[in-house]
Design an enzyme around this catalytic site. Structure first.
Site, mmCIF file in Angstrom:
data_model
loop_
_atom_site.group_PDB
_atom_site.id
_atom_site.type_symbol
_atom_site.label_atom_id
_atom_site.label_comp_id
_atom_site.label_asym_id
_atom_site.label_seq_id
_atom_site.Cartn_x
_atom_site.Cartn_y
_atom_site.Cartn_z
ATOM 1 C CG ASN A 24 -0.007 -0.134 2.547
ATOM 2 O OD1 ASN A 24 0.457 -1.002 2.791
ATOM 3 N ND2 ASN A 24 -0.364 1.063 3.453
ATOM 4 N N GLY A 28 6.795 -1.492 -1.811
ATOM 5 C CA GLY A 28 5.703 -2.633 -2.268
ATOM 6 C C GLY A 28 4.646 -1.878 -3.316
ATOM 7 C CE1 TYR A 172 15.112 -3.921 8.603
ATOM 8 C CE2 TYR A 172 17.302 -3.429 8.209
ATOM 9 C CZ TYR A 172 15.884 -3.278 7.688
ATOM 10 O OH TYR A 172 15.649 -3.183 6.461
#
Length: 309
Positions: A24, A28, A172
């Protein structure tokens, strides 16, 4: 094909179904948009359906939305079941969604947020959809990693969920290293099937919402350097798009920007850190990931490469 690969080099995608997680916004969104413009039927697999619908409305072509919360294995299973009821086959699965440098949090299943979202959620989602891909010639699983897989990165089997102490950067790095190890082990398992392949990509340093949790000490100098090092999401999406669509791309390959230190530029083949190619760690991570998620893949155990003198 030009020397500098762009979206103009994407082949016709008509008749192909592409599922893109986290589509969204940011990388992506640009990935899904480009695939839809080339004719693919694209599914935006997103946590916030309302924002997904807004994103789909800004795209041209056949674009639909599927609820997917990677922080919940129940949601992952529900999303996979919904997609299985809608499609007989999936040609492209692009594991793009992710979180970065979050404070110490856990997913709904108790996993450390970055490892649980970036790796375990996508591991489970891929495993639950893979049998829709295996019969499809040219089908691909593309997982988005990061140059962060080189920074304070290791697979901490003695404390995968960072319960003893927590480092945003280290967690991460572990999750992005896991993305690559998952890709390489998946490719070995797929190699005997001759249809589906697994690849990875990284976007360099792109201007996206992913950086919103960067510690203040890093954020300020990054703001000053932004005009020099940041590239727009449309450029950052190119390595993923090349891995997903370039007819010459092969299973197990890793794409990133061609600029200095892979910070920005057009997509080319790159290499990941030496530890990412450790087969024993890849296979151990796979076994642990199966145990944690309860998801078993419809492809057999990989064969460890022979060692030659």
């Amino acid at each position: 094909m030009g020397e500098k690969w762009t979206t103009a080099d994407i082949p016709d995608q008509r008749g192909r179904v592409a599922v893109v997680t986290g589509a969204n916004t940011g990388l992506g969104y640009e990935t899904a948009k480009a695939l839809a413009e080339r004719g693919a039927s694209v599914v935006l697999a997103v946590r916030n359906v309302e924002k997904g619908e807004q994103a789909a409305a800004r795209m041209s072509g056949d674009v639909t939305v599927q609820a997917l919360d990677l922080t919940s294995l129940d949601s992952v299973r529900s999303a996979a079941a919904a997609l299985r009821s809608r499609f007989d086959q999936i040609d492209l699965l692009i594991n793009n969604a992710g979180v970065m440098y979050t404070p110490r949090e856990t997913t709904q299943d108790g996993f450390e947020m970055q490892f649980g979202t970036n790796h375990l959620g996508h591991f489970a989602f891929t495993g639950l959809l893979l049998d829709l891909m295996l019969p499809v010639p040219g089908s691909r699983v593309v997982t988005v990693s990061s140059t962060g897989h080189r920074i304070q990165a290791a697979i901490h089997f003695d404390d995968l969920q960072w319960e003893r102490s927590y480092s945003r950067v280290g967690a991460y790095g572990q999750s992005k290293l896991a993305n690559l190890m998952f890709t390489y082990e998946l490719q070995r398992r797929l190699s005997t099937h001759g249809t589906t392949v697994a690849m990875a990509a990284h976007p360099g340093v792109s201007s996206t919402d992913l950086a919103r949790n960067i510690p203040a000490a890093i954020r300020l100098p990054l703001t000053w350097l932004a005009p020099l090092i940041l590239q727009p999401p449309a450029m950052g999406a190119l390595p993923t798009l090349r891995a997903a669509t370039d007819p010459a791309a092969l299973g197990g390959q890793y794409y990133g920007p061609d600029g200095l230190n892979e910070v920005k530029g057009h997509p080319r083949l790159v290499t990941s850190s030496p530890q990412s190619y450790d087969v024993a760690v890849q296979q151990r991570l796979w076994a642990v990931s199966e145990d944690l998620t309860g998801v078993r893949f419809p492809v057999g155990q990989s064969v460890r490469p022979a060692v030659t003198a």
